[in-house]
Write an enzyme that holds these catalytic residues in place. Structure first.
Site, PDB file in Angstrom:
ATOM      1  N   SER A   8       0.841  -1.205   0.000  1.00  0.00           N
ATOM      2  CA  SER A   8       0.000   0.000   0.000  1.00  0.00           C
ATOM      3  C   SER A   8       0.872   1.249   0.000  1.00  0.00           C
ATOM      4  O   SER A   8       1.633   1.495   0.936  1.00  0.00           O
ATOM      5  CB  SER A   8      -0.904   0.009   1.225  1.00  0.00           C
ATOM      6  OG  SER A   8      -1.450   1.312   1.364  1.00  0.00           O
ATOM      7  N   HIS A  33      -1.070  -1.286  -4.374  1.00  0.00           N
ATOM      8  CA  HIS A  33      -2.353  -0.945  -3.749  1.00  0.00           C
ATOM      9  C   HIS A  33      -2.457   0.570  -3.546  1.00  0.00           C
ATOM     10  O   HIS A  33      -1.612   1.179  -2.883  1.00  0.00           O
ATOM     11  CB  HIS A  33      -2.436  -1.668  -2.402  1.00  0.00           C
ATOM     12  CG  HIS A  33      -3.753  -1.563  -1.704  1.00  0.00           C
ATOM     13  ND1 HIS A  33      -4.827  -2.375  -2.003  1.00  0.00           N
ATOM     14  CD2 HIS A  33      -4.170  -0.745  -0.706  1.00  0.00           C
ATOM     15  CE1 HIS A  33      -5.847  -2.061  -1.213  1.00  0.00           C
ATOM     16  NE2 HIS A  33      -5.481  -1.072  -0.416  1.00  0.00           N
ATOM     17  N   ASP A  35      -4.866   3.608  -2.069  1.00  0.00           N
ATOM     18  CA  ASP A  35      -5.991   3.897  -1.176  1.00  0.00           C
ATOM     19  C   ASP A  35      -6.548   5.275  -1.482  1.00  0.00           C
ATOM     20  O   ASP A  35      -5.869   6.279  -1.277  1.00  0.00           O
ATOM     21  CB  ASP A  35      -5.506   3.855   0.277  1.00  0.00           C
ATOM     22  CG  ASP A  35      -5.193   2.440   0.711  1.00  0.00           C
ATOM     23  OD1 ASP A  35      -6.118   1.610   0.712  1.00  0.00           O
ATOM     24  OD2 ASP A  35      -4.018   2.157   1.020  1.00  0.00           O
ATOM     25  N   MET A  37      -9.219   8.036  -0.562  1.00  0.00           N
ATOM     26  CA  MET A  37     -10.084   8.428   0.571  1.00  0.00           C
ATOM     27  C   MET A  37     -10.627   9.827   0.323  1.00  0.00           C
ATOM     28  O   MET A  37      -9.869  10.720  -0.070  1.00  0.00           O
ATOM     29  CB  MET A  37      -9.266   8.438   1.856  1.00  0.00           C
ATOM     30  CG  MET A  37      -8.581   7.116   2.139  1.00  0.00           C
ATOM     31  SD  MET A  37      -7.603   7.250   3.640  1.00  0.00           S
ATOM     32  CE  MET A  37      -6.866   5.631   3.704  1.00  0.00           C
ATOM     33  N   HIS A  66      -8.319   0.851  -4.209  1.00  0.00           N
ATOM     34  CA  HIS A  66      -9.274   0.606  -3.115  1.00  0.00           C
ATOM     35  C   HIS A  66      -9.981   1.926  -2.844  1.00  0.00           C
ATOM     36  O   HIS A  66      -9.394   2.842  -2.274  1.00  0.00           O
ATOM     37  CB  HIS A  66      -8.471   0.101  -1.903  1.00  0.00           C
ATOM     38  CG  HIS A  66      -9.255  -0.050  -0.644  1.00  0.00           C
ATOM     39  ND1 HIS A  66      -8.657  -0.189   0.596  1.00  0.00           N
ATOM     40  CD2 HIS A  66     -10.598  -0.109  -0.408  1.00  0.00           C
ATOM     41  CE1 HIS A  66      -9.579  -0.321   1.526  1.00  0.00           C
ATOM     42  NE2 HIS A  66     -10.773  -0.254   0.948  1.00  0.00           N
ATOM     43  N   MET A  68     -12.264   4.257  -0.981  1.00  0.00           N
ATOM     44  CA  MET A  68     -12.973   4.526   0.276  1.00  0.00           C
ATOM     45  C   MET A  68     -13.676   5.861   0.083  1.00  0.00           C
ATOM     46  O   MET A  68     -13.306   6.882   0.674  1.00  0.00           O
ATOM     47  CB  MET A  68     -11.977   4.553   1.435  1.00  0.00           C
ATOM     48  CG  MET A  68     -11.524   3.157   1.839  1.00  0.00           C
ATOM     49  SD  MET A  68      -9.944   3.162   2.722  1.00  0.00           S
ATOM     50  CE  MET A  68      -8.829   3.182   1.341  1.00  0.00           C
ATOM     51  N   MET A 137     -11.515  -5.763   5.378  1.00  0.00           N
ATOM     52  CA  MET A 137     -10.763  -4.774   6.164  1.00  0.00           C
ATOM     53  C   MET A 137     -10.461  -5.363   7.545  1.00  0.00           C
ATOM     54  O   MET A 137     -11.379  -5.768   8.268  1.00  0.00           O
ATOM     55  CB  MET A 137     -11.581  -3.494   6.347  1.00  0.00           C
ATOM     56  CG  MET A 137     -11.698  -2.600   5.130  1.00  0.00           C
ATOM     57  SD  MET A 137     -10.155  -2.106   4.329  1.00  0.00           S
ATOM     58  CE  MET A 137      -9.225  -1.407   5.679  1.00  0.00           C
ATOM     59  N   ASP A 175      -6.615  -6.395   4.268  1.00  0.00           N
ATOM     60  CA  ASP A 175      -6.021  -5.048   4.278  1.00  0.00           C
ATOM     61  C   ASP A 175      -6.119  -4.439   5.674  1.00  0.00           C
ATOM     62  O   ASP A 175      -7.222  -4.225   6.186  1.00  0.00           O
ATOM     63  CB  ASP A 175      -6.791  -4.187   3.252  1.00  0.00           C
ATOM     64  CG  ASP A 175      -6.196  -2.812   3.066  1.00  0.00           C
ATOM     65  OD1 ASP A 175      -5.122  -2.538   3.630  1.00  0.00           O
ATOM     66  OD2 ASP A 175      -6.814  -2.021   2.322  1.00  0.00           O
TER      67      ASP A 175
HETATM   68  C1  DX5 Z   1      -6.502   1.654   5.393  1.00  0.00           C
HETATM   69  C2  DX5 Z   1      -6.028   1.275   4.025  1.00  0.00           C
HETATM   70  C3  DX5 Z   1      -4.871   0.364   3.993  1.00  0.00           C
HETATM   71  C4  DX5 Z   1      -3.618   0.879   4.651  1.00  0.00           C
HETATM   72  C5  DX5 Z   1      -2.916  -0.322   5.184  1.00  0.00           C
HETATM   73  O1  DX5 Z   1      -7.667   2.347   5.295  1.00  0.00           O
HETATM   74  O2  DX5 Z   1      -7.063   0.685   3.283  1.00  0.00           O
HETATM   75  O3  DX5 Z   1      -4.575  -0.071   2.669  1.00  0.00           O
HETATM   76  O4  DX5 Z   1      -2.758   1.587   3.804  1.00  0.00           O
HETATM   77  O5  DX5 Z   1      -1.827   0.110   5.921  1.00  0.00           O
HETATM   78  P1  DX5 Z   1      -1.187  -0.792   7.054  1.00  0.00           P
HETATM   79  O6  DX5 Z   1      -0.628  -2.009   6.377  1.00  0.00           O
HETATM   80  O7  DX5 Z   1      -0.131   0.115   7.610  1.00  0.00           O
HETATM   81  O8  DX5 Z   1      -2.263  -1.120   8.030  1.00  0.00           O
HETATM   82 ZN    ZN Z   2      -6.493  -0.263   1.287  1.00  0.00          ZN
END
Ligand code: DX5
Ligand code: ZN
Length: 218
Positions: A8, A33, A35, A37, A66, A68, A137, A175
């Site tokens: 990620s 990956h 993320d 948000m 991903h 969110m 998650m 994740d």
């Molecule tokens: C959290 C994300 C993850 C995050 C994971 O909302 O979806 O992908 O980056 O990070 P670690 O491995 O540090 O928990």
């Molecule tokens: Zn993620």
């Protein structure tokens, strides 16, 4: 099939993003990956299309996006154009999940659905045959570096059974808080894809850390 590793980028050094993407290119990682948000679905805001396009320009591995974000249907075409190969939306963010999944697939991307820690696995019973991937998650989404929620392991086993009962081909991705203490049990419980952020990027030798997650040797 051997499990996949999807580092990620949320925990990467954004001042040296190209360097960190090239590290992933050289490593045993399988996907990258991303993320996304929006500050609404989750309390944090990460990054948007200019960064995704930059990642795509340098990445030699599939982009595992991903989302969110609320109402992700608004941006499916944009993520396709920005180069996403796997597009995962949250169950909790979609009013018409079946339509959303079909739209993602119609563009040639792999379609994933993600469940927050509080959403029961059986909610996916009537969509599981249509999705390519389920992202469980194992933290509340929004931030890297959080502590793994252990009941994710039971949820993985339940999902594995649902996938088999419904003759689905969905891959299982985990994740949140994945590191050397839980990677093996997660794979043994049925995970096909391990996402890991802070564990990789905070380590001294990131290439070796990814290799450890791939070979499950620590
Ligand atoms: C959290 C994300 C993850 C995050 C994971 O909302 O979806 O992908 O980056 O990070 P670690 O491995 O540090 O928990
Ligand atoms: Zn993620």
């Amino acid at each position: 099939m051997a499990h996949l590793i999807s580092p990620s980028l949320l925990s990467a050094d954004f001042g040296n993003l190209q360097r960190d993407i090239e590290m992933i290119n050289k490593s045993d990682a399988d996907w990258i990956h991303l993320d996304i948000m929006d500050g609404l679905f989750v309390p944090n805001i990460s990054y948007g299309f200019p960064i995704i396009q930059l990642v795509k320009k340098h990445a030699k591995k599939p982009i595992d996006a991903h989302l969110m974000i609320v109402d992700p249907d608004r941006y499916i075409d944009d993520f396709y154009k920005a180069g996403a190969n796997i597009l995962t939306v949250h169950y909790e963010a979609c009013n018409h999940l079946h339509r959303t999944i079909q739209k993602i697939k119609s563009l040639g991307m792999k379609a994933g659905v993600s469940l927050n820690p509080h959403s029961p696995v059986h909610l996916l019973s009537d969509i599981i045959a249509d999705v390519d991937l389920v992202l469980i998650m194992s933290v509340n989404p929004g931030y890297g570096g959080q502590k793994f929620i252990p009941n994710a392991i039971e949820r993985i086993k339940e999902l594995k059974k649902l996938i088999s009962d419904k003759k689905s081909k969905a891959q299982i991705e985990i994740d949140g808080g994945v590191d050397n203490t839980n990677a093996k049990i997660l794979v043994d419980s049925g995970c096909d894809v391990l996402v890991s952020g802070s564990y990789i990027f905070k380590s001294e030798n990131q290439i070796e850390t990814i290799k450890g997650l791939k070979n499950l040797k620590f």
